[in-house]
Write an enzyme that holds these catalytic residues in place. Structure first.
Site, PDB file in Angstrom:
ATOM      1  N   SER A  35     -11.749   4.791  -9.656  1.00 30.42           N
ATOM      2  CA  SER A  35     -11.133   5.222  -8.403  1.00 30.42           C
ATOM      3  C   SER A  35     -11.925   4.737  -7.189  1.00 30.42           C
ATOM      4  CB  SER A  35     -11.050   6.754  -8.374  1.00 30.42           C
ATOM      5  OG  SER A  35     -10.613   7.184  -7.109  1.00 30.42           O
ATOM      6  N   SER A  37     -11.299   6.176  -4.316  1.00 37.53           N
ATOM      7  CA  SER A  37     -11.204   7.287  -3.369  1.00 37.53           C
ATOM      8  C   SER A  37     -12.561   7.851  -2.944  1.00 37.53           C
ATOM      9  CB  SER A  37     -10.313   8.386  -3.945  1.00 37.53           C
ATOM     10  OG  SER A  37      -9.001   7.905  -4.088  1.00 37.53           O
ATOM     11  N   THR A  82      -4.162  12.089  -9.042  1.00 36.46           N
ATOM     12  CA  THR A  82      -3.608  10.826  -9.519  1.00 36.46           C
ATOM     13  C   THR A  82      -3.175  10.986 -10.967  1.00 36.46           C
ATOM     14  OG1 THR A  82      -3.990   8.442  -9.599  1.00 36.46           O
ATOM     15  CG2 THR A  82      -5.892   9.833 -10.070  1.00 36.46           C
ATOM     16  N   LYS A  86       0.371  14.231 -11.381  1.00 33.71           N
ATOM     17  CA  LYS A  86       1.134  14.464 -10.139  1.00 33.71           C
ATOM     18  C   LYS A  86       2.281  15.447 -10.333  1.00 33.71           C
ATOM     19  CE  LYS A  86      -0.039  10.053  -8.026  1.00 33.71           C
ATOM     20  NZ  LYS A  86       0.461   8.871  -7.309  1.00 33.71           N
ATOM     21  N   ASP A 122       1.923   9.237  -0.249  1.00 37.38           N
ATOM     22  CA  ASP A 122       2.152   7.802  -0.532  1.00 37.38           C
ATOM     23  C   ASP A 122       3.165   7.192   0.441  1.00 37.38           C
ATOM     24  OD1 ASP A 122       0.377   7.279  -2.566  1.00 37.38           O
ATOM     25  OD2 ASP A 122       1.800   7.719  -4.175  1.00 37.38           O
ATOM     26  N   ALA A 148      10.562   1.311  -9.879  1.00 36.33           N
ATOM     27  CA  ALA A 148      11.186   2.639  -9.799  1.00 36.33           C
ATOM     28  C   ALA A 148      10.242   3.697 -10.349  1.00 36.33           C
ATOM     29  CB  ALA A 148      12.502   2.647 -10.580  1.00 36.33           C
ATOM     30  N   GLY A 149       8.945   3.376 -10.388  1.00 41.63           N
ATOM     31  CA  GLY A 149       7.951   4.350 -10.832  1.00 41.63           C
ATOM     32  C   GLY A 149       7.593   5.290  -9.684  1.00 41.63           C
ATOM     33  N   ALA A 151       5.209   5.309  -7.390  1.00 42.36           N
ATOM     34  CA  ALA A 151       4.944   4.721  -6.070  1.00 42.36           C
ATOM     35  C   ALA A 151       6.230   4.194  -5.448  1.00 42.36           C
ATOM     36  CB  ALA A 151       3.914   3.601  -6.214  1.00 42.36           C
ATOM     37  N   ASN A 171      14.809  -3.036 -10.612  1.00 43.19           N
ATOM     38  CA  ASN A 171      13.848  -2.566 -11.626  1.00 43.19           C
ATOM     39  C   ASN A 171      14.265  -3.025 -13.009  1.00 43.19           C
ATOM     40  OD1 ASN A 171      11.470  -0.998 -12.282  1.00 43.19           O
ATOM     41  ND2 ASN A 171      12.858   0.426 -13.313  1.00 43.19           N
TER      42      ASN A 171
HETATM   43  P1  NAP Z   1       4.554   3.656 -12.789  1.00 40.46           P
HETATM   44  O1  NAP Z   1       5.086   4.961 -12.345  1.00 40.46           O
HETATM   45  O2  NAP Z   1       3.995   3.485 -14.154  1.00 40.46           O
HETATM   46  O3  NAP Z   1       5.724   2.554 -12.576  1.00 40.46           O
HETATM   47  C1  NAP Z   1       5.532   1.211 -12.986  1.00 40.46           C
HETATM   48  C2  NAP Z   1       6.680   0.350 -12.477  1.00 40.46           C
HETATM   49  O4  NAP Z   1       6.382  -1.021 -12.789  1.00 40.46           O
HETATM   50  C3  NAP Z   1       8.033   0.652 -13.114  1.00 40.46           C
HETATM   51  O5  NAP Z   1       9.044   0.369 -12.183  1.00 40.46           O
HETATM   52  C4  NAP Z   1       8.059  -0.346 -14.281  1.00 40.46           C
HETATM   53  O6  NAP Z   1       9.366  -0.694 -14.678  1.00 40.46           O
HETATM   54  C5  NAP Z   1       7.431  -1.553 -13.612  1.00 40.46           C
HETATM   55  N1  NAP Z   1       6.847  -2.493 -14.564  1.00 40.46           N
HETATM   56  C6  NAP Z   1       5.666  -2.349 -15.230  1.00 40.46           C
HETATM   57  N2  NAP Z   1       5.444  -3.442 -15.978  1.00 40.46           N
HETATM   58  C7  NAP Z   1       6.495  -4.284 -15.791  1.00 40.46           C
HETATM   59  C8  NAP Z   1       6.840  -5.577 -16.288  1.00 40.46           C
HETATM   60  N3  NAP Z   1       6.050  -6.220 -17.144  1.00 40.46           N
HETATM   61  N4  NAP Z   1       7.992  -6.144 -15.867  1.00 40.46           N
HETATM   62  C9  NAP Z   1       8.798  -5.501 -14.993  1.00 40.46           C
HETATM   63  N5  NAP Z   1       8.535  -4.285 -14.492  1.00 40.46           N
HETATM   64  C10 NAP Z   1       7.389  -3.679 -14.889  1.00 40.46           C
HETATM   65  O7  NAP Z   1       3.372   3.167 -11.794  1.00 40.46           O
HETATM   66  P2  NAP Z   1       3.142   3.522 -10.242  1.00 40.46           P
HETATM   67  O8  NAP Z   1       2.241   4.691 -10.138  1.00 40.46           O
HETATM   68  O9  NAP Z   1       4.453   3.556  -9.560  1.00 40.46           O
HETATM   69  O10 NAP Z   1       2.284   2.258  -9.765  1.00 40.46           O
HETATM   70  C11 NAP Z   1       2.838   0.955  -9.726  1.00 40.46           C
HETATM   71  C12 NAP Z   1       1.795  -0.015  -9.164  1.00 40.46           C
HETATM   72  O11 NAP Z   1       1.512   0.342  -7.811  1.00 40.46           O
HETATM   73  C13 NAP Z   1       0.445   0.000  -9.880  1.00 40.46           C
HETATM   74  O12 NAP Z   1      -0.041  -1.312  -9.942  1.00 40.46           O
HETATM   75  C14 NAP Z   1      -0.442   0.847  -8.996  1.00 40.46           C
HETATM   76  O13 NAP Z   1      -1.809   0.476  -9.072  1.00 40.46           O
HETATM   77  C15 NAP Z   1       0.111   0.498  -7.613  1.00 40.46           C
HETATM   78  N6  NAP Z   1      -0.076   1.572  -6.627  1.00 40.46           N
HETATM   79  C16 NAP Z   1      -0.659   1.254  -5.443  1.00 40.46           C
HETATM   80  C17 NAP Z   1      -0.824   2.227  -4.474  1.00 40.46           C
HETATM   81  C18 NAP Z   1      -1.500   1.885  -3.176  1.00 40.46           C
HETATM   82  O14 NAP Z   1      -1.887   2.816  -2.465  1.00 40.46           O
HETATM   83  N7  NAP Z   1      -1.621   0.608  -2.833  1.00 40.46           N
HETATM   84  C19 NAP Z   1      -0.358   3.542  -4.702  1.00 40.46           C
HETATM   85  C20 NAP Z   1       0.264   3.835  -5.930  1.00 40.46           C
HETATM   86  C21 NAP Z   1       0.403   2.827  -6.884  1.00 40.46           C
HETATM   87  P3  NAP Z   1      10.172   0.212 -15.787  1.00 40.46           P
HETATM   88  O15 NAP Z   1      10.754   1.361 -15.026  1.00 40.46           O
HETATM   89  O16 NAP Z   1      11.189  -0.732 -16.302  1.00 40.46           O
HETATM   90  O17 NAP Z   1       9.144   0.630 -16.814  1.00 40.46           O
END
Ligand code: NAP
Length: 297
Positions: A35, A37, A82, A86, A122, A148-149, A151, A171
């Site tokens: 992290s 943070s 995190t 959540k 977020d 669609a996760g 974030a 997605n």
């Molecule tokens: P999550 O809830 O696990 O969602 C992951 C997303 O990525 C889903 O839409 C998933 O699609 C898609 N995905 C993963 N692997 C894939 C692939 N090989 N091909 C196509 N789609 C794929 O994760 P999250 O928490 O939303 O985080 C997503 C990313 O954002 C991470 O890299 C995280 O580090 C980053 N993040 C950054 C911040 C920031 O402050 N900058 C904040 C939060 C998150 P499916 O629905 O089809 O599985």
């Protein structure tokens, strides 16, 4: 409020150390070892002269309710949340903000008297980063979000909240995309990679590109589907911040689009948390420097 003598004079000589009035804040998650943070928030506390300290707590799945009970009994001043907690924290706090309730996800807990209030910072962090890093206002603009996760859903809801004309979700898994689309109300639409070219703002909120080698050119590395259509005049955000310079951002830069990296959202969501906990404006530049110091370019 646990403020250092001298108010917000900062701690330029590095003389601060924790004492009996120090307020504790922290983050729970699992894994939590990587992290950023603690570096970001402790830099903010030292820069503002606030007598606070921030620690990371490795709390395995199932431990969120216990962590909140400890927060109450130890009078912890603020808690970041995190993966994987959540949703469990959204159920365990006394009340959620509208944004956190709609997302069923809390990433920031704020004590308010006897109550613990669950926030989701977020979406606001994303919007602040867009404003600060690209001077972009989504109101009336066409926006496309890959993912669609957790974030992505926060970003989709935030774009709708500030009046985006359209929020298109692309997605891999269609039924998850539908859930995200619904968060944007009438502005939401299920899209395909063919929609990328028509958007004013495109946002990668998938984990595609995470862990890739820092991009040295526009053609290397994994990018979301349709990314080849990114063009000049667009704002292109990649919320992935490891590496900071993702293959998508390298491509955006090469075609003259405005690239915005994920460190901005990371820092600004922490800035929102800092302000909710302390009531003081966040020292964003200091926080950004602390965040970037520990990340691969
Ligand atoms: P999550 O809830 O696990 O969602 C992951 C997303 O990525 C889903 O839409 C998933 O699609 C898609 N995905 C993963 N692997 C894939 C692939 N090989 N091909 C196509 N789609 C794929 O994760 P999250 O928490 O939303 O985080 C997503 C990313 O954002 C991470 O890299 C995280 O580090 C980053 N993040 C950054 C911040 C920031 O402050 N900058 C904040 C939060 C998150 P499916 O629905 O089809 O599985």
């Amino acid at each position: 409020m646990g403020e250092a003598a001298g108010g917000l004079a900062g701690d330029p000589a590095g003389e601060w150390s924790p004492g009996p009035s120090t307020r504790l804040a922290g983050v729970i998650g699992h894994p939590i070892r990587h992290s950023r943070s603690p570096a970001i928030l402790n830099a903010a506390f030292r820069a503002t002269g606030l007598d606070w300290a921030y620690l990371a707590f490795d709390v395995p799945e199932g431990g969120a309710a216990g962590a909140l009970a400890a927060m109450r009994s130890l009078d912890v001043g603020g808690l970041s949340v995190t993966m994987p907690h959540k949703q469990a924290v959204a159920a365990a706090v006394d009340v959620c903000t509208d944004a956190a309730r709609a997302l069923d996800a809390v990433n920031c807990v704020v004590p308010d008297g006897q109550r613990l209030v669950g926030h989701n910072t977020d979406g606001d962090g994303f919007l602040r980063s867009l404003a600060a890093d690209a001077a972009f206002d989504p109101a009336g603009r066409r926006c496309l979000v890959w993912g669609a996760g957790g974030a992505a859903r926060a970003i989709v809801a935030a774009l709708d909240r500030v009046g985006a004309a359209e929020v298109v979700v692309v997605n891999r898994t269609a039924d998850r995309a539908e859930v995200a689309v619904a968060l944007a109300g009438a502005a939401g639409r299920l899209g395909t990679p063919a929609d990328v070219a028509d958007a004013d703002l495109v946002v990668n909120a998938t984990s595609i590109g995470m862990g890739a080698e820092p991009a040295t050119g526009p053609t290397a590395g994994p990018v979301p589907p349709g990314a080849e259509a990114v063009h000049d005049g667009q704002v292109v955000v990649d919320i992935v911040y490891q590496p900071v310079r993702t293959p998508l951002l390298a491509r955006a830069e090469a075609v003259g689009a405005t690239p915005v990296d994920g460190v901005g959202m990371l820092v600004h969501q922490a800035a929102v948390a800092f302000e909710l906990w302390t009531g003081h404006p966040a020292p964003v530049a200091v926080m950004a420097a602390a965040a970037r110091a520990g990340l691969a370019d």
